[in-house]
Design a protein around this motif. Sequence first.
Motif, PDB file in Angstrom:
ATOM      1  N   PRO A 100      -0.024  -7.628  -7.841  1.00 39.35           N
ATOM      2  CA  PRO A 100       1.034  -7.828  -6.233  1.00 39.35           C
ATOM      3  C   PRO A 100       0.177  -6.589  -5.858  1.00 39.35           C
ATOM      4  O   PRO A 100      -0.297  -5.444  -6.397  1.00 39.35           O
ATOM      5  CB  PRO A 100       2.234  -7.765  -6.647  1.00 39.35           C
ATOM      6  N   GLU A 101       0.021  -6.340  -4.135  1.00 34.43           N
ATOM      7  CA  GLU A 101      -0.139  -4.608  -4.007  1.00 34.43           C
ATOM      8  C   GLU A 101       0.599  -4.687  -2.713  1.00 34.43           C
ATOM      9  O   GLU A 101       1.098  -5.724  -2.404  1.00 34.43           O
ATOM     10  CB  GLU A 101      -1.776  -5.066  -3.186  1.00 34.43           C
ATOM     11  N   HIS A 102       1.343  -3.418  -2.521  1.00 27.89           N
ATOM     12  CA  HIS A 102       2.420  -2.990  -1.346  1.00 27.89           C
ATOM     13  C   HIS A 102       1.386  -2.971  -0.260  1.00 27.89           C
ATOM     14  O   HIS A 102       0.586  -2.592  -0.168  1.00 27.89           O
ATOM     15  CB  HIS A 102       3.207  -1.541  -1.828  1.00 27.89           C
ATOM     16  N   GLU A 103       2.615  -3.641   0.567  1.00 24.71           N
ATOM     17  CA  GLU A 103       1.237  -3.704   1.695  1.00 24.71           C
ATOM     18  C   GLU A 103       2.794  -3.463   3.069  1.00 24.71           C
ATOM     19  O   GLU A 103       3.956  -2.777   2.431  1.00 24.71           O
ATOM     20  CB  GLU A 103       1.056  -5.372   3.059  1.00 24.71           C
ATOM     21  N   TYR A 104       1.930  -3.278   4.099  1.00 23.02           N
ATOM     22  CA  TYR A 104       3.009  -2.013   4.894  1.00 23.02           C
ATOM     23  C   TYR A 104       2.996  -2.649   6.321  1.00 23.02           C
ATOM     24  O   TYR A 104       2.510  -2.252   7.354  1.00 23.02           O
ATOM     25  CB  TYR A 104       2.586  -0.925   5.221  1.00 23.02           C
ATOM     26  N   PRO A 105       4.009  -3.657   6.320  1.00 13.19           N
ATOM     27  CA  PRO A 105       3.799  -4.186   7.473  1.00 13.19           C
ATOM     28  C   PRO A 105       5.003  -3.467   8.516  1.00 13.19           C
ATOM     29  O   PRO A 105       5.508  -2.813   7.766  1.00 13.19           O
ATOM     30  CB  PRO A 105       4.808  -5.613   7.000  1.00 13.19           C
ATOM     31  N   LYS A 106       4.693  -3.724   9.946  1.00 13.60           N
ATOM     32  CA  LYS A 106       5.133  -3.103  10.789  1.00 13.60           C
ATOM     33  C   LYS A 106       6.845  -3.070  10.687  1.00 13.60           C
ATOM     34  O   LYS A 106       7.927  -2.335  11.350  1.00 13.60           O
ATOM     35  CB  LYS A 106       4.466  -3.542  12.609  1.00 13.60           C
ATOM     36  N   PHE A 107       7.386  -4.588  10.725  1.00 12.87           N
ATOM     37  CA  PHE A 107       8.484  -4.262  10.903  1.00 12.87           C
ATOM     38  C   PHE A 107       9.303  -4.067   9.622  1.00 12.87           C
ATOM     39  O   PHE A 107      10.149  -3.810   9.695  1.00 12.87           O
ATOM     40  CB  PHE A 107       8.686  -6.350  10.512  1.00 12.87           C
ATOM     41  N   GLY A 108       8.304  -3.366   8.325  1.00 13.28           N
ATOM     42  CA  GLY A 108       9.138  -2.787   7.422  1.00 13.28           C
ATOM     43  C   GLY A 108       9.537  -1.440   8.117  1.00 13.28           C
ATOM     44  O   GLY A 108      10.061  -0.589   7.776  1.00 13.28           O
ATOM     45  N   VAL A 109       8.470  -1.453   8.713  1.00 11.93           N
ATOM     46  CA  VAL A 109       8.444   0.510   9.295  1.00 11.93           C
ATOM     47  C   VAL A 109       9.297  -0.051  11.058  1.00 11.93           C
ATOM     48  O   VAL A 109      10.508   1.516  10.483  1.00 11.93           O
ATOM     49  CB  VAL A 109       7.067   0.758  10.541  1.00 11.93           C
ATOM     50  N   ALA A 110       9.809  -0.356  11.138  1.00  9.32           N
ATOM     51  CA  ALA A 110      10.453  -0.449  12.304  1.00  9.32           C
ATOM     52  C   ALA A 110      11.937  -0.971  11.236  1.00  9.32           C
ATOM     53  O   ALA A 110      13.178   0.087  12.007  1.00  9.32           O
ATOM     54  CB  ALA A 110      10.982  -1.980  13.119  1.00  9.32           C
ATOM     55  N   LEU A 111      12.427  -1.545  10.114  1.00  5.03           N
ATOM     56  CA  LEU A 111      13.534  -1.090   9.278  1.00  5.03           C
ATOM     57  C   LEU A 111      13.930  -0.004   9.223  1.00  5.03           C
ATOM     58  O   LEU A 111      14.888  -0.039   8.393  1.00  5.03           O
ATOM     59  CB  LEU A 111      13.629  -2.121   8.788  1.00  5.03           C
ATOM     60  N   SER A 112      12.985   0.645   8.406  1.00  8.69           N
ATOM     61  CA  SER A 112      13.437   1.790   7.716  1.00  8.69           C
ATOM     62  C   SER A 112      13.717   2.947   8.886  1.00  8.69           C
ATOM     63  O   SER A 112      14.642   3.912   8.657  1.00  8.69           O
ATOM     64  CB  SER A 112      11.678   2.661   7.144  1.00  8.69           C
ATOM     65  N   LEU A 113      13.391   2.844  10.225  1.00 14.48           N
ATOM     66  CA  LEU A 113      14.115   3.440  11.878  1.00 14.48           C
ATOM     67  C   LEU A 113      15.228   2.844  11.891  1.00 14.48           C
ATOM     68  O   LEU A 113      15.103   3.217  13.463  1.00 14.48           O
ATOM     69  CB  LEU A 113      12.586   4.038  12.073  1.00 14.48           C
ATOM     70  N   LEU A 114      15.714   2.153  11.607  1.00 19.46           N
ATOM     71  CA  LEU A 114      16.338   0.790  12.989  1.00 19.46           C
ATOM     72  C   LEU A 114      18.064   1.375  13.306  1.00 19.46           C
ATOM     73  O   LEU A 114      18.584   1.550  14.312  1.00 19.46           O
ATOM     74  CB  LEU A 114      17.192  -0.257  11.649  1.00 19.46           C
TER      75      LEU A 114
END
Length: 205
Positions: A100-114
């Motif tokens: 498994p490799e950690h990826e950085y989806p844009k939605f994850g960024v949005a969730l971190s700043l929701l």
Amino acid sequence: MAKRRAVGNPLALAVLSGLLLEPMHPYEMGRRLKETGKDRNIKYNRGSLYMVVEQLRKAGFIAEQETVRDTARPERTVYALTDTGRAELYDWMRELVAVPEHEYPKFGVALSLLGVLEPGEAVELLGQRLVALEHEAAGITADIAGAKAQGVLWVFLIEEDYRLALLDAERRFVTTLIAAIGAPEYVRAWQDAMGEGTPWSADER
């Protein structure tokens, strides 16, 4: 930890995989990517394909086999997989499947700043996303059904099954998130944290 590859573009992996079957020129590689639907998961254009082919050649993973001359078309160089390229293909595939490799989806960024969004607006936007996810899932489901009806073997559709599973998981997550953000206790907590006069409040947007 993922190994650093001499040519790390996912398109390179698709090229190596295609050449495992038989030698091809880049035009044929691109045509087969489209025919098999792999272009849905691997972004490329003609320029990027030729660039990756040249990178693979320089790395010794593929080699020029022959140049095809045709009066109706320009010269086309046919490439074949080398032993080194075959080893790279299998090593890379084994790593991608097993590790498994950690990826950085844009939605994850949005969730971190929701939390910067007013709860009512966040609920509205997440609702729009949910509708879009449902529409995308319906399209994939129809594509899978159509391919199976044409006799396509299931193993050639597993990336679509994976996409559908991810969409289903995200739909469940977003549905739960909408309920949590719309809950009165979250709204009160957000107002306490951000302040009634925040420029993000619903009354001042």
